[in-house]
Scaffold this active site. Structure first.
Site, PDB file in Angstrom:
ATOM      1  N   GLN A   1       3.563  -7.005   6.405  1.00 49.52           N
ATOM      2  CA  GLN A   1       3.680  -6.967   4.952  1.00 49.52           C
ATOM      3  C   GLN A   1       5.125  -7.210   4.516  1.00 49.52           C
ATOM      4  O   GLN A   1       5.376  -7.911   3.537  1.00 49.52           O
ATOM      5  CB  GLN A   1       3.171  -5.623   4.419  1.00 49.52           C
ATOM      6  CG  GLN A   1       1.684  -5.456   4.608  1.00 49.52           C
ATOM      7  CD  GLN A   1       1.215  -4.036   4.324  1.00 49.52           C
ATOM      8  OE1 GLN A   1       1.924  -3.073   4.594  1.00 49.52           O
ATOM      9  NE2 GLN A   1       0.009  -3.911   3.806  1.00 49.52           N
TER      10      GLN A   1
ATOM     11  N   SER B   1       5.398   5.597   7.009  1.00 46.18           N
ATOM     12  CA  SER B   1       4.010   5.337   6.621  1.00 46.18           C
ATOM     13  C   SER B   1       3.182   6.608   6.693  1.00 46.18           C
ATOM     14  O   SER B   1       3.578   7.576   7.340  1.00 46.18           O
ATOM     15  CB  SER B   1       3.396   4.298   7.561  1.00 46.18           C
ATOM     16  OG  SER B   1       4.089   3.087   7.465  1.00 46.18           O
TER      17      SER B   1
ATOM     18  N   CYS C   1       0.817  -1.212   0.000  1.00 49.07           N
ATOM     19  CA  CYS C   1       0.000   0.000   0.000  1.00 49.07           C
ATOM     20  C   CYS C   1       0.855   1.270   0.000  1.00 49.07           C
ATOM     21  O   CYS C   1       1.732   1.446   0.837  1.00 49.07           O
ATOM     22  CB  CYS C   1      -0.955  -0.009   1.182  1.00 49.07           C
ATOM     23  SG  CYS C   1      -0.170  -0.186   2.779  1.00 49.07           S
ATOM     24  N   ASN C   2       0.618   2.093  -0.963  1.00 46.17           N
ATOM     25  CA  ASN C   2       1.213   3.429  -1.071  1.00 46.17           C
ATOM     26  C   ASN C   2       2.713   3.454  -1.342  1.00 46.17           C
ATOM     27  O   ASN C   2       3.337   4.492  -1.162  1.00 46.17           O
ATOM     28  CB  ASN C   2       0.908   4.259   0.184  1.00 46.17           C
ATOM     29  CG  ASN C   2      -0.567   4.401   0.400  1.00 46.17           C
ATOM     30  OD1 ASN C   2      -1.312   4.661  -0.540  1.00 46.17           O
ATOM     31  ND2 ASN C   2      -1.008   4.210   1.623  1.00 46.17           N
ATOM     32  N   ARG C   3       3.297   2.343  -1.756  1.00 46.37           N
ATOM     33  CA  ARG C   3       4.723   2.356  -2.088  1.00 46.37           C
ATOM     34  C   ARG C   3       5.058   1.236  -3.057  1.00 46.37           C
ATOM     35  O   ARG C   3       4.439   0.179  -3.040  1.00 46.37           O
ATOM     36  CB  ARG C   3       5.599   2.270  -0.846  1.00 46.37           C
ATOM     37  CG  ARG C   3       5.697   0.937  -0.185  1.00 46.37           C
ATOM     38  CD  ARG C   3       6.635   0.911   1.029  1.00 46.37           C
ATOM     39  NE  ARG C   3       6.194   1.846   2.033  1.00 46.37           N
ATOM     40  CZ  ARG C   3       6.836   2.993   2.338  1.00 46.37           C
ATOM     41  NH1 ARG C   3       7.962   3.302   1.738  1.00 46.37           N
ATOM     42  NH2 ARG C   3       6.350   3.812   3.239  1.00 46.37           N
TER      43      ARG C   3
ATOM     44  N   GLU D   1       2.623   2.754  12.014  1.00 45.15           N
ATOM     45  CA  GLU D   1       1.668   1.734  11.565  1.00 45.15           C
ATOM     46  C   GLU D   1       2.275   0.342  11.735  1.00 45.15           C
ATOM     47  O   GLU D   1       3.369   0.062  11.252  1.00 45.15           O
ATOM     48  CB  GLU D   1       1.326   1.991  10.098  1.00 45.15           C
ATOM     49  CG  GLU D   1       0.492   0.928   9.465  1.00 45.15           C
ATOM     50  CD  GLU D   1       0.383   1.091   7.957  1.00 45.15           C
ATOM     51  OE1 GLU D   1      -0.362   0.313   7.370  1.00 45.15           O
ATOM     52  OE2 GLU D   1       1.032   1.979   7.397  1.00 45.15           O
ATOM     53  N   GLY D   2       1.586  -0.524  12.450  1.00 40.23           N
ATOM     54  CA  GLY D   2       2.102  -1.853  12.740  1.00 40.23           C
ATOM     55  C   GLY D   2       1.919  -2.859  11.619  1.00 40.23           C
ATOM     56  O   GLY D   2       2.641  -3.846  11.543  1.00 40.23           O
ATOM     57  N   GLN D   3       0.987  -2.635  10.734  1.00 40.67           N
ATOM     58  CA  GLN D   3       0.679  -3.587   9.670  1.00 40.67           C
ATOM     59  C   GLN D   3       1.841  -3.744   8.694  1.00 40.67           C
ATOM     60  O   GLN D   3       2.012  -4.799   8.101  1.00 40.67           O
ATOM     61  CB  GLN D   3      -0.571  -3.109   8.921  1.00 40.67           C
ATOM     62  CG  GLN D   3      -1.010  -4.032   7.827  1.00 40.67           C
ATOM     63  CD  GLN D   3      -2.219  -3.492   7.073  1.00 40.67           C
ATOM     64  OE1 GLN D   3      -2.589  -2.335   7.223  1.00 40.67           O
ATOM     65  NE2 GLN D   3      -2.836  -4.319   6.267  1.00 40.67           N
TER      66      GLN D   3
END
Length: 180
Positions: free
Chosen positions: A118, A107, A48-50, A112-114
């Site tokens: 990933q 992030s 996400c986003n990168r 952000e821990g997610q």
């Protein structure tokens, strides 16, 4: 190690989306990068986003050029547009970047821990793929050790502060179980 990347911090979301590589395609992309003349090892962090490509290159200049051309070919985005929005990080800066990304420090939501989960999935997807080599594995694997050490230090501090409060001790036990 070199990072060739784009994120929502450097590029429009639409560009990041066009460059995204689905998880099922990560092994194929790693193989394609390693088939390029100047790339010895590679990894894809397309979440996400990168969109970031980590490479160990015989010639950094030529390696960056080849990866950028590959990105253009697969996305349909002209090389000059990619160059305008990409970032390049070398050696220690590349290693520090993967640590910061894994810790959630780069992030949209700080901490952000997610993201660590990933990054672990990226390593899992690369296992057994030719080109997912020792330098890449070592850099990404170290992230997990550092994250665990930080988590344990935070838990020790919380335990110290909650020494008199049993409810907080139960909370610390729960947090510890999540960390390991």
């Amino acid at each position: 190690m070199v990072v060739i990347g784009l994120s929502v911090h450097t590029a429009p979301v639409e560009m990041c989306e066009k460059l995204a590589i689905p998880e099922a395609e990560w092994p194929r992309a790693i193989g394609e990068f390693c088939s390029l003349n100047h790339i010895e090892e590679a990894n894809v962090l397309s979440i996400c986003n990168r969109m970031e490509i980590y490479v160990v290159a015989l010639s950094q200049h030529d390696g960056v050029k080849q990866v950028t051309e590959w990105m253009s070919k697969t996305s349909g985005i002209p090389v000059p547009d990619i160059c305008e929005h990409r970032f390049l990080l070398y050696h220690k800066d590349a290693t520090q970047h993967v640590f910061e990304v894994s810790a959630g420090l780069d992030s949209l939501v700080l901490g952000e821990g997610q993201i660590l989960a990933q990054v672990k999935q990226v390593v899992k997807a690369g296992q057994g793929v030719v080109g997912f080599g020792l330098i890449i594995v070592t850099n990404f694997g170290t992230c997990f050790n550092i994250e665990l050490e930080i988590s344990l230090n935070v838990l020790e501090f919380v335990l110290f502060l909650s020494n008199e409060n049993q409810q907080n001790k139960n909370c610390v036990g729960w947090l510890y179980a999540l960390a390991v």
